[in-house]
Design a protein around this motif. Structure first.
Motif, PDB file in Angstrom:
ATOM      1  N   ARG A 105       0.820  -1.209   0.000  1.00 34.91           N
ATOM      2  CA  ARG A 105       0.000   0.000   0.000  1.00 34.91           C
ATOM      3  C   ARG A 105       0.857   1.265   0.000  1.00 34.91           C
ATOM      4  O   ARG A 105       0.517   2.245  -0.663  1.00 34.91           O
ATOM      5  CB  ARG A 105      -0.943   0.007   1.201  1.00 34.91           C
ATOM      6  N   SER A 106       1.927   1.262   0.773  1.00 35.39           N
ATOM      7  CA  SER A 106       2.803   2.440   0.813  1.00 35.39           C
ATOM      8  C   SER A 106       3.451   2.690  -0.552  1.00 35.39           C
ATOM      9  O   SER A 106       3.614   3.839  -0.989  1.00 35.39           O
ATOM     10  CB  SER A 106       3.874   2.260   1.887  1.00 35.39           C
ATOM     11  N   PHE A 107       3.807   1.587  -1.239  1.00 38.95           N
ATOM     12  CA  PHE A 107       4.366   1.725  -2.587  1.00 38.95           C
ATOM     13  C   PHE A 107       3.330   2.311  -3.549  1.00 38.95           C
ATOM     14  O   PHE A 107       3.649   3.174  -4.375  1.00 38.95           O
ATOM     15  CB  PHE A 107       4.832   0.359  -3.092  1.00 38.95           C
ATOM     16  N   ALA A 108       2.078   1.842  -3.415  1.00 37.41           N
ATOM     17  CA  ALA A 108       1.014   2.348  -4.289  1.00 37.41           C
ATOM     18  C   ALA A 108       0.757   3.827  -4.030  1.00 37.41           C
ATOM     19  O   ALA A 108       0.541   4.598  -4.987  1.00 37.41           O
ATOM     20  CB  ALA A 108      -0.263   1.540  -4.062  1.00 37.41           C
ATOM     21  N   ARG A 109       0.797   4.256  -2.770  1.00 37.08           N
ATOM     22  CA  ARG A 109       0.603   5.679  -2.435  1.00 37.08           C
ATOM     23  C   ARG A 109       1.733   6.526  -3.022  1.00 37.08           C
ATOM     24  O   ARG A 109       1.487   7.584  -3.606  1.00 37.08           O
ATOM     25  CB  ARG A 109       0.546   5.857  -0.916  1.00 37.08           C
ATOM     26  N   THR A 110       2.971   6.050  -2.850  1.00 38.53           N
ATOM     27  CA  THR A 110       4.120   6.793  -3.383  1.00 38.53           C
ATOM     28  C   THR A 110       4.052   6.884  -4.902  1.00 38.53           C
ATOM     29  O   THR A 110       4.339   7.933  -5.504  1.00 38.53           O
ATOM     30  CB  THR A 110       5.434   6.107  -2.964  1.00 38.53           C
ATOM     31  N   MET A 111       3.659   5.789  -5.543  1.00 41.32           N
ATOM     32  CA  MET A 111       3.547   5.761  -7.000  1.00 41.32           C
ATOM     33  C   MET A 111       2.472   6.740  -7.480  1.00 41.32           C
ATOM     34  O   MET A 111       2.682   7.471  -8.464  1.00 41.32           O
ATOM     35  CB  MET A 111       3.213   4.346  -7.468  1.00 41.32           C
ATOM     36  N   LEU A 112       1.337   6.776  -6.793  1.00 34.00           N
ATOM     37  CA  LEU A 112       0.272   7.706  -7.178  1.00 34.00           C
ATOM     38  C   LEU A 112       0.713   9.160  -7.005  1.00 34.00           C
ATOM     39  O   LEU A 112       0.390  10.014  -7.832  1.00 34.00           O
ATOM     40  CB  LEU A 112      -0.987   7.441  -6.340  1.00 34.00           C
ATOM     41  N   LEU A 113       1.428   9.443  -5.901  1.00 31.78           N
ATOM     42  CA  LEU A 113       1.921  10.803  -5.688  1.00 31.78           C
ATOM     43  C   LEU A 113       2.877  11.216  -6.799  1.00 31.78           C
ATOM     44  O   LEU A 113       2.761  12.309  -7.366  1.00 31.78           O
ATOM     45  CB  LEU A 113       2.623  10.879  -4.323  1.00 31.78           C
ATOM     46  N   PHE A 114       3.808  10.321  -7.135  1.00 32.49           N
ATOM     47  CA  PHE A 114       4.782  10.606  -8.191  1.00 32.49           C
ATOM     48  C   PHE A 114       4.090  10.778  -9.547  1.00 32.49           C
ATOM     49  O   PHE A 114       4.382  11.723 -10.300  1.00 32.49           O
ATOM     50  CB  PHE A 114       5.800   9.468  -8.253  1.00 32.49           C
ATOM     51  N   PHE A 134      -3.253   0.791 -11.877  1.00 26.49           N
ATOM     52  CA  PHE A 134      -2.825  -0.371 -11.099  1.00 26.49           C
ATOM     53  C   PHE A 134      -2.602   0.013  -9.628  1.00 26.49           C
ATOM     54  O   PHE A 134      -3.037  -0.700  -8.707  1.00 26.49           O
ATOM     55  CB  PHE A 134      -1.539  -0.933 -11.710  1.00 26.49           C
ATOM     56  N   SER A 135      -1.939   1.156  -9.395  1.00 26.41           N
ATOM     57  CA  SER A 135      -1.699   1.620  -8.024  1.00 26.41           C
ATOM     58  C   SER A 135      -3.001   1.953  -7.321  1.00 26.41           C
ATOM     59  O   SER A 135      -3.209   1.610  -6.143  1.00 26.41           O
ATOM     60  CB  SER A 135      -0.788   2.856  -8.042  1.00 26.41           C
ATOM     61  N   ASN A 136      -3.911   2.601  -8.032  1.00 30.74           N
ATOM     62  CA  ASN A 136      -5.215   2.927  -7.452  1.00 30.74           C
ATOM     63  C   ASN A 136      -6.001   1.653  -7.142  1.00 30.74           C
ATOM     64  O   ASN A 136      -6.711   1.567  -6.125  1.00 30.74           O
ATOM     65  CB  ASN A 136      -5.992   3.820  -8.424  1.00 30.74           C
ATOM     66  N   GLY A 137      -5.871   0.646  -8.008  1.00 38.74           N
ATOM     67  CA  GLY A 137      -6.550  -0.630  -7.775  1.00 38.74           C
ATOM     68  C   GLY A 137      -6.073  -1.328  -6.517  1.00 38.74           C
ATOM     69  O   GLY A 137      -6.865  -1.963  -5.806  1.00 38.74           O
ATOM     70  N   ILE A 138      -4.763  -1.219  -6.230  1.00 38.25           N
ATOM     71  CA  ILE A 138      -4.221  -1.817  -4.998  1.00 38.25           C
ATOM     72  C   ILE A 138      -4.855  -1.180  -3.767  1.00 38.25           C
ATOM     73  O   ILE A 138      -5.265  -1.863  -2.817  1.00 38.25           O
ATOM     74  CB  ILE A 138      -2.684  -1.658  -4.967  1.00 38.25           C
ATOM     75  N   LEU A 139      -4.970   0.163  -3.793  1.00 41.08           N
ATOM     76  CA  LEU A 139      -5.578   0.857  -2.657  1.00 41.08           C
ATOM     77  C   LEU A 139      -7.063   0.534  -2.539  1.00 41.08           C
ATOM     78  O   LEU A 139      -7.595   0.414  -1.430  1.00 41.08           O
ATOM     79  CB  LEU A 139      -5.377   2.374  -2.804  1.00 41.08           C
ATOM     80  N   MET A 140      -7.730   0.396  -3.661  1.00 42.09           N
ATOM     81  CA  MET A 140      -9.160   0.065  -3.630  1.00 42.09           C
ATOM     82  C   MET A 140      -9.377  -1.355  -3.097  1.00 42.09           C
ATOM     83  O   MET A 140     -10.382  -1.634  -2.445  1.00 42.09           O
ATOM     84  CB  MET A 140      -9.757   0.198  -5.039  1.00 42.09           C
ATOM     85  N   LYS A 141      -8.436  -2.238  -3.365  1.00 40.89           N
ATOM     86  CA  LYS A 141      -8.551  -3.616  -2.875  1.00 40.89           C
ATOM     87  C   LYS A 141      -8.486  -3.668  -1.355  1.00 40.89           C
ATOM     88  O   LYS A 141      -9.180  -4.469  -0.708  1.00 40.89           O
ATOM     89  CB  LYS A 141      -7.433  -4.456  -3.488  1.00 40.89           C
ATOM     90  N   HIS A 142      -7.672  -2.811  -0.768  1.00 41.56           N
ATOM     91  CA  HIS A 142      -7.538  -2.793   0.687  1.00 41.56           C
ATOM     92  C   HIS A 142      -8.669  -2.026   1.357  1.00 41.56           C
ATOM     93  O   HIS A 142      -8.838  -2.111   2.569  1.00 41.56           O
ATOM     94  CB  HIS A 142      -6.190  -2.178   1.088  1.00 41.56           C
ATOM     95  N   GLN A 143      -9.400  -1.242   0.568  1.00 39.33           N
ATOM     96  CA  GLN A 143     -10.565  -0.538   1.116  1.00 39.33           C
ATOM     97  C   GLN A 143     -11.729  -0.739   0.147  1.00 39.33           C
ATOM     98  O   GLN A 143     -12.072   0.149  -0.617  1.00 39.33           O
ATOM     99  CB  GLN A 143     -10.274   0.959   1.300  1.00 39.33           C
TER     100      GLN A 143
END
Length: 244
Positions: free
Chosen positions: A1-10, A227-236
């Motif tokens: 999740r932290s990787f997905a957040r960093t990727m979305l920010l970048f 893909f990064s947004n999908g990871i975050l959506m999977k956890h919530q």
């Protein structure tokens, strides 16, 4: 999740810079058509440019959403981001395909249209749109003739010459520091010897290629964002599907 957040920010920050690059590419395509429309028969040529500009404007709120989601999760923002990414992929795929199609069709179209206008050139002193277009392209691209300067020596293009028949090329074939070279056939170094067809083709291909690769690279970045947004959506996960 932290990787997905960093990727979305970048990616959100990258989308803003990419929007400027895409908008500039679209504007160049439109300006190229506007400047040389006399030599281009296809009136839909600016279409990929307009699609790129629309995509560039959509990229701005997409970048803001990506950054906000990386800071704080929101089911509604995540859903809207997915829809915007899908819209962008459609726009950019259409723009890239049109740019590629027009780039391959352009050579034969330019050759026939340019040959017609150059062969019917009536001289720099006549208010003829075709002749003005020939003068403009030779002056702007610093070229002479369709293939090269010797095109003006063929029987089909000498009808505009003065009665003295001393002039072998129009004045706009002369280099800037030899602005009155048209009465001297001997000093070829005073003339632009490269043809206009090759120069215009190179410019058009370069602009279309820039637009094509901008769209391709952005499409890949948007897939990474999805893909990064999908990871975050999977956890919530969504409690219901009304947002969809």
């Amino acid at each position: 999740r932290s990787f997905a957040r960093t990727m979305l920010l970048f990616l959100g920050l990258l989308f803003w810079g990419a929007a400027a690059a895409l908008a500039f590419s679209g504007v160049f395509v439109i300006l190229m058509y506007k400047n040389y429309r006399c030599f281009l028969q296809d009136s839909f040529l600016p279409l990929p440019g307009w699609l790129a500009i629309v995509a560039a404007f959509v990229l701005l709120p997409t970048g803001i959403l990506a950054i906000s989601i990386s800071v704080k999760n929101s089911r509604y923002r995540q859903g809207v981001l997915m829809y915007l990414l899908l819209l962008l992929l459609c726009l950019e795929t259409s723009s890239a395909l049109l740019a590629k199609i027009y780039s391959t069709r352009m050579s034969s179209e330019l050759k026939s249209t340019m040959g017609h206008l150059f062969s019917h050139y009536s001289g720099p002193y006549f208010e003829n749109p075709g002749s003005r277009a020939v003068d403009k392209i030779q002056r702007k691209l610093q070229c002479c003739g369709v293939q090269k300067y010797t095109d003006w020596l063929s029987p089909s293009t000498v009808s505009w010459h003065l009665p003295t028949e001393k002039a072998c090329t129009p004045e706009n074939c002369c280099k800037e520091k030899y602005s009155h070279c048209r009465d001297d056939k001997c000093h070829l170094e005073h003339l632009f010897q490269e043809g206009c067809l090759r120069k215009l083709e190179d410019q058009m291909h370069f602009v279309m290629l820039c637009l094509f690769w901008c769209c391709i690279v952005l499409g890949v970045l948007e897939l990474l964002a999805g893909f990064s947004n999908g990871i975050l959506m999977k956890h919530q996960p969504f409690q219901d599907f009304r947002i969809l």
